[in-house]
Write a protein that holds these residues in place. Structure first.
Motif, PDB file in Angstrom:
ATOM      1  N   VAL A  74      48.058  45.446  48.170  1.00  0.00           N
ATOM      2  CA  VAL A  74      47.966  43.998  48.099  1.00  0.00           C
ATOM      3  C   VAL A  74      47.784  43.589  46.636  1.00  0.00           C
ATOM      4  O   VAL A  74      47.127  44.292  45.868  1.00  0.00           O
ATOM      5  N   GLN A  75      48.411  42.490  46.255  1.00  0.00           N
ATOM      6  CA  GLN A  75      48.259  41.947  44.905  1.00  0.00           C
ATOM      7  C   GLN A  75      47.448  40.659  44.981  1.00  0.00           C
ATOM      8  O   GLN A  75      47.650  39.853  45.885  1.00  0.00           O
ATOM      9  N   LEU A  76      46.546  40.496  44.024  1.00  0.00           N
ATOM     10  CA  LEU A  76      45.643  39.360  44.025  1.00  0.00           C
ATOM     11  C   LEU A  76      45.822  38.559  42.753  1.00  0.00           C
ATOM     12  O   LEU A  76      45.889  39.126  41.658  1.00  0.00           O
ATOM     13  N   TYR A 134      36.245  37.746  39.271  1.00  0.00           N
ATOM     14  CA  TYR A 134      37.282  38.595  39.841  1.00  0.00           C
ATOM     15  C   TYR A 134      37.243  38.509  41.361  1.00  0.00           C
ATOM     16  O   TYR A 134      36.168  38.560  41.961  1.00  0.00           O
ATOM     17  N   CYS A 135      38.423  38.412  41.963  1.00  0.00           N
ATOM     18  CA  CYS A 135      38.472  38.554  43.407  1.00  0.00           C
ATOM     19  C   CYS A 135      38.889  39.987  43.736  1.00  0.00           C
ATOM     20  O   CYS A 135      39.546  40.652  42.932  1.00  0.00           O
ATOM     21  N   ALA A 136      38.485  40.421  44.891  1.00  0.00           N
ATOM     22  CA  ALA A 136      38.734  41.787  45.301  1.00  0.00           C
ATOM     23  C   ALA A 136      38.988  41.844  46.799  1.00  0.00           C
ATOM     24  O   ALA A 136      38.492  40.994  47.549  1.00  0.00           O
ATOM     25  N   ALA A 137      39.748  42.851  47.211  1.00  0.00           N
ATOM     26  CA  ALA A 137      40.096  43.013  48.622  1.00  0.00           C
ATOM     27  C   ALA A 137      39.673  44.391  49.113  1.00  0.00           C
ATOM     28  O   ALA A 137      39.893  45.399  48.427  1.00  0.00           O
ATOM     29  N   ASP A 138      39.094  44.383  50.277  1.00  0.00           N
ATOM     30  CA  ASP A 138      38.653  45.610  50.935  1.00  0.00           C
ATOM     31  C   ASP A 138      39.531  45.810  52.155  1.00  0.00           C
ATOM     32  O   ASP A 138      39.418  45.075  53.125  1.00  0.00           O
ATOM     33  N   TYR A 194      41.200  46.804  45.802  1.00  0.00           N
ATOM     34  CA  TYR A 194      42.163  46.007  45.053  1.00  0.00           C
ATOM     35  C   TYR A 194      41.430  44.890  44.308  1.00  0.00           C
ATOM     36  O   TYR A 194      40.554  44.230  44.874  1.00  0.00           O
ATOM     37  N   TRP A 195      41.850  44.685  43.060  1.00  0.00           N
ATOM     38  CA  TRP A 195      41.182  43.696  42.212  1.00  0.00           C
ATOM     39  C   TRP A 195      42.217  42.809  41.532  1.00  0.00           C
ATOM     40  O   TRP A 195      43.268  43.284  41.103  1.00  0.00           O
ATOM     41  N   GLY A 196      41.885  41.531  41.421  1.00  0.00           N
ATOM     42  CA  GLY A 196      42.721  40.606  40.679  1.00  0.00           C
ATOM     43  C   GLY A 196      42.426  40.683  39.190  1.00  0.00           C
ATOM     44  O   GLY A 196      41.557  41.433  38.744  1.00  0.00           O
ATOM     45  N   GLN A 197      43.106  39.855  38.434  1.00  0.00           N
ATOM     46  CA  GLN A 197      43.039  39.943  36.979  1.00  0.00           C
ATOM     47  C   GLN A 197      41.866  39.180  36.389  1.00  0.00           C
ATOM     48  O   GLN A 197      41.556  39.350  35.222  1.00  0.00           O
TER      49      GLN A 197
END
Length: 126
Positions: A1-3, A93-97, A115-118
């Motif tokens: 996934v891309q954030l 930062y946003c992140a996805a689990d 996953y981590w955004g920029q």
């Protein structure tokens, strides 16, 4: 996934900002989502998280001021930040689990998020 995080900026103390994090890739509902922040010279710290079932956790330092929410139809998680203080200034930062739900809601635990955004910069002037 891309954030992709957005919504940061410069705000006066006491003001508000809403951060957004748009996700692309596998179904958004597969992911618990979190927001973390890092100020210069400081460790990354947890801000807020929301599970697949909309359970939320919020850091004590922002409780009552920040709210996390998600819109699964838009593949987006939000962080509404009110009553901002100079100490809230940081890169957010946003992140996805994406771990299986049986693994449990990672919440505040950064290594649980794959996953981590920029990042988006939040600056609060006093």
């Amino acid at each position: 996934v891309q954030l992709q995080a957005s919504g940061g900026g410069l705000v006066q103390a006491g003001g508000s900002l809403r951060l957004s994090c748009a996700a692309s890739g596998p179904p958004f509902t597969n992911y618990a989502m979190g927001w973390f922040r890092q100020a210069p010279g400081k460790e990354r710290e947890f801000v807020a998280a929301i599970s697949w079932s909309d359970s939320t956790r919020v850091a004590d330092s922002v409780k009552g001021r920040f709210t996390i929410s998600r819109d699964n139809a838009k593949n987006t998680v939000y962080l509404q930040m009110n009553s901002l203080k100079p100490e809230d200034a940081a890169v957010y930062y946003c992140a996805a689990d994406g771990r299986p739900r049986t693994a449990g809601f990672g919440g505040a635990i950064a290594p649980k998020y794959e996953y981590w955004g920029q990042g988006t910069q939040v600056t609060v002037s006093s």
